[in-house]
Design a protein around this motif. Structure first.
Motif, PDB file in Angstrom:
ATOM      1  N   TYR A  89       0.867  -1.185   0.000  1.00 23.65           N
ATOM      2  CA  TYR A  89       0.000   0.000   0.000  1.00 23.65           C
ATOM      3  C   TYR A  89       0.904   1.235   0.000  1.00 23.65           C
ATOM      4  CZ  TYR A  89      -3.566   3.359   1.620  1.00 23.65           C
ATOM      5  OH  TYR A  89      -4.400   4.438   1.750  1.00 23.65           O
ATOM      6  N   PRO A  90       1.209   1.755  -1.198  1.00 27.20           N
ATOM      7  CA  PRO A  90       2.149   2.875  -1.301  1.00 27.20           C
ATOM      8  C   PRO A  90       1.452   4.226  -1.225  1.00 27.20           C
ATOM      9  CG  PRO A  90       1.639   2.077  -3.493  1.00 27.20           C
ATOM     10  CD  PRO A  90       0.763   1.306  -2.543  1.00 27.20           C
ATOM     11  N   GLY A  91       2.172   5.230  -0.742  1.00 23.64           N
ATOM     12  CA  GLY A  91       1.607   6.577  -0.720  1.00 23.64           C
ATOM     13  C   GLY A  91       2.528   7.554  -0.029  1.00 23.64           C
ATOM     14  N   SER A  92       2.059   8.802   0.029  1.00 25.35           N
ATOM     15  CA  SER A  92       2.852   9.844   0.697  1.00 25.35           C
ATOM     16  C   SER A  92       2.567   9.842   2.201  1.00 25.35           C
ATOM     17  CB  SER A  92       2.499  11.218   0.129  1.00 25.35           C
ATOM     18  OG  SER A  92       2.595  11.205  -1.272  1.00 25.35           O
TER      19      SER A  92
ATOM     20  N   PHE B 165       9.750  -1.691  -5.679  1.00 22.46           N
ATOM     21  CA  PHE B 165       9.622  -1.998  -4.260  1.00 22.46           C
ATOM     22  C   PHE B 165       8.647  -3.164  -4.053  1.00 22.46           C
ATOM     23  CE2 PHE B 165       8.389  -1.121   0.221  1.00 22.46           C
ATOM     24  CZ  PHE B 165       9.645  -1.376   0.767  1.00 22.46           C
ATOM     25  N   ALA B 166       7.624  -3.234  -4.902  1.00 17.68           N
ATOM     26  CA  ALA B 166       6.680  -4.364  -4.826  1.00 17.68           C
ATOM     27  C   ALA B 166       7.450  -5.675  -5.029  1.00 17.68           C
ATOM     28  CB  ALA B 166       5.585  -4.208  -5.871  1.00 17.68           C
ATOM     29  N   ARG B 167       8.322  -5.685  -6.015  1.00 23.55           N
ATOM     30  CA  ARG B 167       9.147  -6.883  -6.265  1.00 23.55           C
ATOM     31  C   ARG B 167      10.005  -7.192  -5.061  1.00 23.55           C
ATOM     32  NH1 ARG B 167      11.215  -4.645 -11.298  1.00 23.55           N
ATOM     33  NH2 ARG B 167       9.733  -5.156 -12.930  1.00 23.55           N
TER      34      ARG B 167
ATOM     35  N   ASP C 287      12.016   4.604  -2.267  1.00 25.20           N
ATOM     36  CA  ASP C 287      12.046   5.649  -3.292  1.00 25.20           C
ATOM     37  C   ASP C 287      12.183   4.958  -4.637  1.00 25.20           C
ATOM     38  OD1 ASP C 287      14.631   4.896  -3.229  1.00 25.20           O
ATOM     39  OD2 ASP C 287      15.420   6.792  -2.475  1.00 25.20           O
ATOM     40  N   GLY C 288      12.042   5.716  -5.682  1.00 22.19           N
ATOM     41  CA  GLY C 288      12.078   5.097  -6.999  1.00 22.19           C
ATOM     42  C   GLY C 288      10.715   4.523  -7.355  1.00 22.19           C
TER      43      GLY C 288
ATOM     44  N   VAL D 121       0.228  -6.884   4.715  1.00 18.87           N
ATOM     45  CA  VAL D 121       0.078  -5.574   4.071  1.00 18.87           C
ATOM     46  C   VAL D 121       1.307  -4.735   4.432  1.00 18.87           C
ATOM     47  CG1 VAL D 121      -1.278  -3.448   3.938  1.00 18.87           C
ATOM     48  CG2 VAL D 121      -2.441  -5.656   4.161  1.00 18.87           C
ATOM     49  N   VAL D 122       2.028  -4.292   3.418  1.00 17.19           N
ATOM     50  CA  VAL D 122       3.191  -3.445   3.656  1.00 17.19           C
ATOM     51  C   VAL D 122       2.831  -2.018   3.257  1.00 17.19           C
ATOM     52  CG1 VAL D 122       5.620  -3.026   3.085  1.00 17.19           C
ATOM     53  CG2 VAL D 122       4.749  -5.389   3.167  1.00 17.19           C
ATOM     54  N   ILE D 123       2.731  -1.143   4.261  1.00 18.60           N
ATOM     55  CA  ILE D 123       2.493   0.280   3.976  1.00 18.60           C
ATOM     56  C   ILE D 123       3.841   0.862   3.563  1.00 18.60           C
ATOM     57  CG2 ILE D 123       1.746   2.497   4.953  1.00 18.60           C
ATOM     58  CD1 ILE D 123       0.229   0.899   7.092  1.00 18.60           C
ATOM     59  N   ALA D 124       3.890   1.465   2.381  1.00 11.73           N
ATOM     60  CA  ALA D 124       5.170   1.948   1.871  1.00 11.73           C
ATOM     61  C   ALA D 124       5.138   3.467   1.729  1.00 11.73           C
ATOM     62  CB  ALA D 124       5.475   1.286   0.533  1.00 11.73           C
ATOM     63  N   VAL D 125       5.931   4.126   2.543  1.00  7.39           N
ATOM     64  CA  VAL D 125       5.963   5.590   2.560  1.00  7.39           C
ATOM     65  C   VAL D 125       6.982   6.069   1.526  1.00  7.39           C
ATOM     66  CG1 VAL D 125       6.396   7.627   3.973  1.00  7.39           C
ATOM     67  CG2 VAL D 125       5.376   5.582   5.009  1.00  7.39           C
ATOM     68  N   LEU D 126       6.488   6.851   0.595  1.00  5.06           N
ATOM     69  CA  LEU D 126       7.343   7.318  -0.495  1.00  5.06           C
ATOM     70  C   LEU D 126       8.267   8.447  -0.030  1.00  5.06           C
ATOM     71  CD1 LEU D 126       8.078   7.329  -3.524  1.00  5.06           C
ATOM     72  CD2 LEU D 126       6.183   8.906  -3.871  1.00  5.06           C
ATOM     73  N   GLU D 127       9.558   8.251  -0.245  1.00  7.60           N
ATOM     74  CA  GLU D 127      10.525   9.311   0.037  1.00  7.60           C
ATOM     75  C   GLU D 127      10.626  10.142  -1.221  1.00  7.60           C
ATOM     76  OE1 GLU D 127      14.320   8.224   1.596  1.00  7.60           O
ATOM     77  OE2 GLU D 127      13.566   6.306   2.308  1.00  7.60           O
TER      78      GLU D 127
END
Ligand code: ADP
Length: 167
Positions: free
Chosen positions: A6-9, A76-78, A70-71, A31-37
């Motif tokens: 679950y990506p986002g700012s 990052f999903a992979r 980042d990127g 569920v991996v919450i992914a904070v975008l740098e």
């Protein structure tokens, strides 16, 4: 085991985000919450601050983790072994850019599928940017964001105001 990213700012986390996390956690094993740098977006909170507030707000939620990246999201999903990318959908206005992003991600990695989760009616008009505006003008944000976000948000905006006054 199905992992969802679950990506986002999350600048900052709102009850709308948490609702999506909980719905995703009922469907997927992890569920991996992914904070975008993303410094170009000029976030109000640093990545570390955003992660800390999310961790505090999550409490006991088995199967839910927080990371930063980042990127490209798909990269990052992979990396975390996610077969699913979760995104929340609010108004129709979210749809076009989200659909575009989902198709691009599928093109980059056909094995990863984007799943849209519709927001709850009560979170339909809730966004991080609206919350920042509300807080800036002294509105009560406590019903829209978790407790661990309320104070940091008030403090950050007050210190910013002082900076404006005394540059
Ligand atoms: P981004 O910059 O990637 O859009 P956001 O933190 O604004 O980051 O949003 C992250 C995800 O959470 C997006 O999929 C967005 O649609 C979703 N989201 C944000 N606010 C809400 C809400 N009130 N209800 C449901 N989903 C939401």
């Amino acid at each position: 085991m199905i992992t969802a990213l679950y990506p986002g700012s999350f600048d900052p986390l709102t009850h709308g985000h948490l609702d999506i996390v909980d719905r995703a956690a009922r469907i997927f094993d992890r569920v991996v919450i992914a904070v975008l740098e993303n410094p170009s977006k000029q976030p109000l909170f640093t990545t570390d601050e955003r992660v800390r507030m999310i961790r505090e707000s999550l409490g006991e939620r088995p199967g839910v983790e927080v990371s930063t990246f980042d990127g490209l999201t798909i990269g990052f999903a992979r990396q975390v072994g996610a077969r699913v990318i979760v995104r929340g959908l609010r108004a129709v206005s979210d749809f076009e850019s989200e659909f575009q992003m989902a198709l691009m991600n599928r093109r980059l990695e056909p094995e990863v599928t984007t799943v849209f989760i519709p927001t709850s009616l009560r979170h339909l008009f809730l966004s991080s940017s609206l919350i920042k505006e509300l807080a800036e003008f002294g509105g009560d944000i406590s019903e829209f964001v978790p407790a661990s976000v309320v104070e940091p948000l008030k403090q950050r905006l007050t210190s910013r105001e002082h900076k404006h006054e005394h540059p």
